[in-house]
Write a protein that holds these residues in place. Structure first.
Motif, PDB file in Angstrom:
ATOM      1  N   SER A 100       6.325 -10.708   2.179  1.00 29.87           N
ATOM      2  CA  SER A 100       7.109  -9.971   2.225  1.00 29.87           C
ATOM      3  C   SER A 100       5.868  -7.797   2.034  1.00 29.87           C
ATOM      4  O   SER A 100       5.100  -8.936   1.793  1.00 29.87           O
ATOM      5  N   TYR A 101       6.014  -6.998   2.656  1.00 30.27           N
ATOM      6  CA  TYR A 101       5.276  -5.816   2.671  1.00 30.27           C
ATOM      7  C   TYR A 101       5.580  -4.276   2.394  1.00 30.27           C
ATOM      8  O   TYR A 101       6.975  -4.303   3.066  1.00 30.27           O
ATOM      9  N   ASP A 102       5.443  -3.518   1.979  1.00 30.45           N
ATOM     10  CA  ASP A 102       5.491  -2.483   1.402  1.00 30.45           C
ATOM     11  C   ASP A 102       4.540  -1.488   2.068  1.00 30.45           C
ATOM     12  O   ASP A 102       3.353  -1.593   1.207  1.00 30.45           O
ATOM     13  N   ASN A 103       4.938   0.187   2.743  1.00 31.19           N
ATOM     14  CA  ASN A 103       3.834   1.217   2.427  1.00 31.19           C
ATOM     15  C   ASN A 103       4.473   1.856   2.143  1.00 31.19           C
ATOM     16  O   ASN A 103       5.375   2.524   2.903  1.00 31.19           O
ATOM     17  N   PHE A 104       4.482   2.255   0.619  1.00 25.07           N
ATOM     18  CA  PHE A 104       5.745   3.480  -0.142  1.00 25.07           C
ATOM     19  C   PHE A 104       5.044   4.769   0.661  1.00 25.07           C
ATOM     20  O   PHE A 104       3.744   5.405   0.810  1.00 25.07           O
ATOM     21  N   GLU A 105       5.635   6.044   1.350  1.00 27.61           N
ATOM     22  CA  GLU A 105       5.830   6.453   1.402  1.00 27.61           C
ATOM     23  C   GLU A 105       5.010   7.606   0.519  1.00 27.61           C
ATOM     24  O   GLU A 105       6.335   7.707  -0.297  1.00 27.61           O
ATOM     25  N   GLY A 106       4.496   8.623   0.560  1.00 30.63           N
ATOM     26  CA  GLY A 106       3.695   9.801  -0.347  1.00 30.63           C
ATOM     27  C   GLY A 106       3.545   8.895  -1.812  1.00 30.63           C
ATOM     28  O   GLY A 106       2.970   9.182  -2.813  1.00 30.63           O
ATOM     29  N   ALA A 107       2.878   7.320  -1.832  1.00 26.91           N
ATOM     30  CA  ALA A 107       2.142   6.832  -3.125  1.00 26.91           C
ATOM     31  C   ALA A 107       0.925   6.506  -2.906  1.00 26.91           C
ATOM     32  O   ALA A 107       0.818   6.691  -1.975  1.00 26.91           O
ATOM     33  N   THR A 136       0.587  -1.488   0.234  1.00 22.97           N
ATOM     34  CA  THR A 136       0.204   0.050   0.185  1.00 22.97           C
ATOM     35  C   THR A 136       0.638   0.858   0.291  1.00 22.97           C
ATOM     36  O   THR A 136       1.976   0.794   0.209  1.00 22.97           O
ATOM     37  N   GLY A 137      -0.054   2.687   0.557  1.00 17.70           N
ATOM     38  CA  GLY A 137       1.066   3.553  -0.097  1.00 17.70           C
ATOM     39  C   GLY A 137       0.431   4.556   1.256  1.00 17.70           C
ATOM     40  O   GLY A 137      -1.176   4.299   1.768  1.00 17.70           O
ATOM     41  N   THR A 138       1.336   5.897   1.796  1.00 23.93           N
ATOM     42  CA  THR A 138       0.524   6.477   2.850  1.00 23.93           C
ATOM     43  C   THR A 138      -0.733   7.493   2.555  1.00 23.93           C
ATOM     44  O   THR A 138      -1.144   7.769   2.653  1.00 23.93           O
ATOM     45  N   ASP A 139      -0.777   7.983   0.422  1.00 25.48           N
ATOM     46  CA  ASP A 139      -1.072   8.207  -0.139  1.00 25.48           C
ATOM     47  C   ASP A 139      -2.026   7.793  -0.447  1.00 25.48           C
ATOM     48  O   ASP A 139      -3.009   7.645  -1.557  1.00 25.48           O
ATOM     49  N   ASP A 140      -2.496   6.201  -0.455  1.00 28.42           N
ATOM     50  CA  ASP A 140      -3.506   4.910  -1.337  1.00 28.42           C
ATOM     51  C   ASP A 140      -4.888   5.706  -0.608  1.00 28.42           C
ATOM     52  O   ASP A 140      -5.224   6.205   0.283  1.00 28.42           O
ATOM     53  N   ILE A 141      -5.944   4.800  -1.067  1.00 27.46           N
ATOM     54  CA  ILE A 141      -7.553   5.597  -0.958  1.00 27.46           C
ATOM     55  C   ILE A 141      -7.008   4.943   0.721  1.00 27.46           C
ATOM     56  O   ILE A 141      -6.815   4.046   0.573  1.00 27.46           O
ATOM     57  N   GLN A 142      -8.120   5.783   1.260  1.00 21.69           N
ATOM     58  CA  GLN A 142      -8.070   5.203   2.892  1.00 21.69           C
ATOM     59  C   GLN A 142      -8.634   4.172   3.511  1.00 21.69           C
ATOM     60  O   GLN A 142      -7.858   3.441   3.914  1.00 21.69           O
ATOM     61  N   ASP A 143      -9.432   3.703   2.693  1.00 19.69           N
ATOM     62  CA  ASP A 143     -10.157   2.366   2.772  1.00 19.69           C
ATOM     63  C   ASP A 143      -9.494   1.342   2.997  1.00 19.69           C
ATOM     64  O   ASP A 143      -8.787   0.336   3.517  1.00 19.69           O
ATOM     65  N   LEU A 144      -9.054   1.219   1.746  1.00 15.91           N
ATOM     66  CA  LEU A 144      -7.932   0.727   1.030  1.00 15.91           C
ATOM     67  C   LEU A 144      -6.516   0.553   1.737  1.00 15.91           C
ATOM     68  O   LEU A 144      -6.025  -1.003   2.023  1.00 15.91           O
ATOM     69  N   HIS A 184      -2.777   5.247  -4.513  1.00 18.38           N
ATOM     70  CA  HIS A 184      -3.267   3.980  -5.045  1.00 18.38           C
ATOM     71  C   HIS A 184      -2.452   3.156  -6.425  1.00 18.38           C
ATOM     72  O   HIS A 184      -2.139   2.176  -6.776  1.00 18.38           O
ATOM     73  N   TYR A 185      -2.498   4.820  -7.053  1.00 22.64           N
ATOM     74  CA  TYR A 185      -1.864   4.600  -8.884  1.00 22.64           C
ATOM     75  C   TYR A 185       0.041   4.183  -8.903  1.00 22.64           C
ATOM     76  O   TYR A 185       0.173   3.454  -9.368  1.00 22.64           O
ATOM     77  N   SER A 186       0.230   5.344  -8.041  1.00 22.63           N
ATOM     78  CA  SER A 186       1.378   5.013  -8.006  1.00 22.63           C
ATOM     79  C   SER A 186       2.636   3.980  -7.351  1.00 22.63           C
ATOM     80  O   SER A 186       3.563   3.988  -7.998  1.00 22.63           O
ATOM     81  N   LEU A 187       1.931   3.988  -6.205  1.00 17.48           N
ATOM     82  CA  LEU A 187       2.521   3.048  -5.727  1.00 17.48           C
ATOM     83  C   LEU A 187       3.128   1.600  -6.749  1.00 17.48           C
ATOM     84  O   LEU A 187       3.394   0.876  -6.147  1.00 17.48           O
ATOM     85  N   VAL A 188       2.219   0.979  -7.683  1.00 20.23           N
ATOM     86  CA  VAL A 188       2.842   0.294  -8.366  1.00 20.23           C
ATOM     87  C   VAL A 188       3.482   0.437  -8.886  1.00 20.23           C
ATOM     88  O   VAL A 188       4.586  -0.808  -9.134  1.00 20.23           O
ATOM     89  N   ALA A 189       4.370   1.678  -9.692  1.00 16.91           N
ATOM     90  CA  ALA A 189       5.125   1.566  -9.953  1.00 16.91           C
ATOM     91  C   ALA A 189       6.369   0.828  -9.034  1.00 16.91           C
ATOM     92  O   ALA A 189       8.135   0.492  -9.392  1.00 16.91           O
ATOM     93  N   ARG A 190       6.748   1.296  -8.054  1.00 18.14           N
ATOM     94  CA  ARG A 190       7.128   0.831  -6.660  1.00 18.14           C
ATOM     95  C   ARG A 190       6.909  -0.750  -6.649  1.00 18.14           C
ATOM     96  O   ARG A 190       8.583  -0.870  -5.948  1.00 18.14           O
ATOM     97  N   ALA A 191       5.893  -0.641  -6.567  1.00 18.63           N
ATOM     98  CA  ALA A 191       5.678  -2.199  -5.760  1.00 18.63           C
ATOM     99  C   ALA A 191       6.297  -3.330  -6.460  1.00 18.63           C
ATOM    100  O   ALA A 191       6.794  -4.713  -5.781  1.00 18.63           O
ATOM    101  N   ILE A 192       6.227  -3.588  -7.524  1.00 20.53           N
ATOM    102  CA  ILE A 192       6.535  -3.929  -8.665  1.00 20.53           C
ATOM    103  C   ILE A 192       8.009  -4.951  -8.489  1.00 20.53           C
ATOM    104  O   ILE A 192       8.243  -5.716  -8.512  1.00 20.53           O
TER     105      ILE A 192
END
Length: 384
Positions: A227-234, A197-205, A236-244
């Motif tokens: 494994s788990y990541d919570n990307f700072e500033g990411a 997920t990301g810190t700026d992800d859709i809140q519910d998700l 709902h859509y930008s987290l994809v580029a960092r997560a993959i």
């Protein structure tokens, strides 16, 4: 100017015949869905040349926008040998994604079109890919929000359809956050599970994902790699580029060549024979990914260097024997066998071993001149 430069580079690549991954567009007629589905398939760069080689499969849902990020990372990581070359299979969904991922309102399991799509992937798509391409028995599924939730249903099959699950900001069905922690400890096969997920992800998700992480992280199982990541500033859509890329790096960590960190923190601290680490590493690669790869030259060099540092001469001998078998036309095995004889107090055998490799292919720092210089030095020191 930029367009001219780009065109020139493309022409140069074409002229030089640089190998590139190949993307194929196909259609598969599904009896389960009662319709035809479009597929986007990326084959590895060497697929046509290495006809004896098989490849893991990475299935990408939401391929209308997820395929390129996944395929690009797979091509990049495999180019540098940080993961095996793989076949990427994208399932085009677009507006059908909601119906494809439909679940029942009472038991929250796939229903209606969702049940058909579930069977389509397992009973039609995967057999089709296996019969059409050279596949290894290691598969990963990738999904985003609705489709990320959907791939989790395959964990409830016995055995699960996929070996790896890349969940990007999943929009979980009710009870999924309870069912997964109950099911996973009972899965007997090795499972790789990545959650992001990301810190700026859709809140519910974001809250759903963080809650699931809190339930999965404590699970203790030798067959569950999490494994788990919570990307700072990411978002709902930008987290994809960092997560993959993060997911690929973590899932295939054992596959990568021996790094400086592994050399320092593992090899130099081993009290058992160092060559056993090399054997175990490639045995694990075979068991997990179904790939019988030759040991990399890099990994021979790293373990041999550690043997010399730790003065594990018998282990160095085993490495030399293995290297001579894997790379008989190079100086690799002869050099380390000569080094073993030097340290074992058999200078004449060392000299002859170094001399005997004068016409073989050089490897890294191990040159013909180095081999002959070592032979001459022994000859001079001992008067042979």
């Amino acid at each position: 100017m930029q367009k001219i430069l780009l065109t020139a580079i493309c022409l140069l690549c074409t002229t030089l015949g640089i190998a590139q991954s190949k993307v194929i567009y196909e259609e598969i007629t599904s009896l389960k869905l009662g319709e035809t589905r479009k597929l986007k398939i990326q084959l590895p760069r060497d697929y046509e040349e290495n006809i004896e080689k098989s490849y893991p499969i990475i299935v990408v849902l939401d391929a209308n926008y997820l395929f390129e990020p996944v395929a690009g990372n797979v091509d990049y990581f495999s180019y540098w040998e940080d993961m095996p070359e793989s076949i990427v299979v994208g399932v085009m969904q677009a507006d059908q994604r909601y119906d494809d991922c439909n679940y029942d309102d009472t038991n929250f399991m796939p229903a209606d079109k969702g049940a058909d799509f579930f069977e389509f992937l397992g009973l039609e798509l995967m057999p089709y890919i296996d019969s059409s391409y050279r596949t290894a028995k290691f598969t990963i599924a990738v999904g985003h929000d609705f489709t990320a939730n959907f791939i989790n249903y395959y964990l409830f099959k016995d055995p699960p359809l996929f070996n790896g699950y890349i969940n990007l900001s999943p929009d979980l069905a009710p009870m999924m956050d309870e069912r997964l922690p109950q099911r996973i400890p009972n899965v007997k096969s090795k499972i790789f599970y990545y959650l992001a997920t990301g810190t700026d992800d859709i809140q519910d998700l974001r809250e759903i994902t963080e809650d699931l992480h809190g339930k999965l992280a404590p699970l203790k199982s030798e067959t569950f790699s999490y494994s788990y990541d919570n990307f700072e500033g990411a978002t709902h859509y930008s987290l994809v580029a960092r997560a993959i890329p993060s997911a690929m790096e973590k899932i295939f960590s054992v596959y990568r060549p021996i790094s400086k960190q592994e050399y320092k923190n593992v090899l130099l601290k081993m009290e058992t024979p160092i060559h056993e680490h090399l054997i175990d590493k490639y045995s694990t690669i075979k068991d997990l990914f179904g790939l019988s790869n030759a040991i990399r030259v890099n990994d021979y060099l790293a373990t041999a260097k550690a043997c010399e540092k730790q003065k594990q001469w018998e282990s160095l001998k085993e490495i030399a024997i293995m290297a001579k078998k894997d790379y008989p036309d190079t100086v690799l095995g002869d050099y380390y066998l000569g080094r073993y004889y030097e340290e074992a107090g058999e200078p004449k055998k060392a000299m002859r071993t170094f001399q005997g490799a004068f016409d073989k292919e050089e490897v890294e720092f191990i040159t013909t001149d180095l081999m002959l210089d070592k032979a001459d030095k022994i000859k001079e020191d001992f008067g042979y």
